[in-house]
Design a protein around this motif. Sequence first.
Motif, PDB file in Angstrom:
ATOM      1  N   THR A   6      45.355  37.830  34.821  1.00 30.44           N
ATOM      2  CA  THR A   6      44.157  37.481  35.449  1.00 30.44           C
ATOM      3  C   THR A   6      42.785  37.807  34.577  1.00 30.44           C
ATOM      4  OG1 THR A   6      45.349  37.847  37.515  1.00 30.44           O
ATOM      5  CG2 THR A   6      43.058  37.585  37.721  1.00 30.44           C
ATOM      6  N   PHE A   7      42.798  38.712  33.857  1.00 26.77           N
ATOM      7  CA  PHE A   7      41.594  38.901  33.318  1.00 26.77           C
ATOM      8  C   PHE A   7      41.571  39.205  31.769  1.00 26.77           C
ATOM      9  CE2 PHE A   7      41.732  41.181  37.198  1.00 26.77           C
ATOM     10  CZ  PHE A   7      40.365  40.808  37.828  1.00 26.77           C
ATOM     11  N   PHE A  11      44.344  32.292  31.080  1.00 28.69           N
ATOM     12  CA  PHE A  11      45.394  32.701  32.237  1.00 28.69           C
ATOM     13  C   PHE A  11      46.337  31.531  32.275  1.00 28.69           C
ATOM     14  CE2 PHE A  11      45.871  33.295  37.014  1.00 28.69           C
ATOM     15  CZ  PHE A  11      46.948  34.407  36.803  1.00 28.69           C
ATOM     16  N   SER A  39      46.871  37.458  42.661  1.00 30.73           N
ATOM     17  CA  SER A  39      46.129  37.445  41.522  1.00 30.73           C
ATOM     18  C   SER A  39      45.581  36.144  40.850  1.00 30.73           C
ATOM     19  CB  SER A  39      47.096  37.909  40.350  1.00 30.73           C
ATOM     20  OG  SER A  39      47.545  39.241  40.430  1.00 30.73           O
ATOM     21  N   ARG A  43      41.414  35.045  40.573  1.00 27.51           N
ATOM     22  CA  ARG A  43      41.073  34.451  39.330  1.00 27.51           C
ATOM     23  C   ARG A  43      40.120  33.045  39.658  1.00 27.51           C
ATOM     24  NH1 ARG A  43      41.430  34.758  33.407  1.00 27.51           N
ATOM     25  NH2 ARG A  43      40.917  32.743  32.695  1.00 27.51           N
ATOM     26  N   TYR A  44      40.712  32.569  40.527  1.00 27.22           N
ATOM     27  CA  TYR A  44      39.565  31.372  41.043  1.00 27.22           C
ATOM     28  C   TYR A  44      38.510  31.924  41.696  1.00 27.22           C
ATOM     29  CZ  TYR A  44      43.149  27.628  40.020  1.00 27.22           C
ATOM     30  OH  TYR A  44      43.860  26.808  39.240  1.00 27.22           O
ATOM     31  N   ILE A  50      33.755  34.086  34.740  1.00 30.97           N
ATOM     32  CA  ILE A  50      34.464  33.804  33.720  1.00 30.97           C
ATOM     33  C   ILE A  50      34.163  32.659  33.073  1.00 30.97           C
ATOM     34  CG2 ILE A  50      36.995  33.210  32.917  1.00 30.97           C
ATOM     35  CD1 ILE A  50      38.075  34.915  35.471  1.00 30.97           C
TER      36      ILE A  50
END
Length: 256
Positions: A6-7, A11, A39, A43-44, A50
């Motif tokens: 995720t980081f 991804f 997760s 991310r979204y 990001i």
Amino acid sequence: WLEMGTFLPMFRSHGTDTPREIWNFGDKGTMFYDAIEKSIKLRYHLMPYIYSLAGAVHFNDYTIMRSLLFDFPQDKTARKIENEFMFGPSLLICAVTEPMYYGPESTELDREKTWECYLPQGADWYDYWTGKKYEGGQYVTVDAPIDQMPIFVKAGSIIPCFEPMQYVGEIELDTLILDVYPGEDRYVHYQDNGEDFTYQDGVYNEYEMTITKDETLTVRMLHKGYEKVYKKFVVCYKGRKNEFAFNGEKLTVWLS
């Protein structure tokens, strides 16, 4: 692995000739499915942060994911930490690198679901999940169940977010959520249409966001080349959420 992914700058659940879609790990409501779903949603949720980091890579030769010694070179302990990294200027990611639930041949493990993390000296830190504040320069032990990898936010950070979505571009977004953490700092947020190369011709926006010790947040345009400027900011601060209209030039709000 997926939670750590995720980081990462990219991804994706990658593999060849092996099941990797979320539904291959159980049904919704089961431990593995729910952890993966959480997760993906995170991310979204963090996509504006990001994507802005990606803009900094292009325009400023920035590095999204990096060793702690990049940001805390004077901290001798931080230089030795190998299982943590900074993701952008604000997020400290503490990867869980040991099994906690099952060992070889699916042997069930009997151990506490906690993880020891080092918080670099020179900043205060907030637990992303609980909001608890910690002083830097120390080790702390925090909960680390399967769906909650330890994440810390540097004090003074401004984290831009979106409401949950199923895919990028699902809804027209004219509102940006700002998770603001007490402290003092400056953050530059990048925005473009996310679809083509017109940013190379200046079709993008940059917003300078500053937070001061007297709890003032200021947002102003550094560059305006993309027509879809955010119309509203939702500021989340110390458990409170307030919505502010943006005129496309400058906004100053008192957080307290």
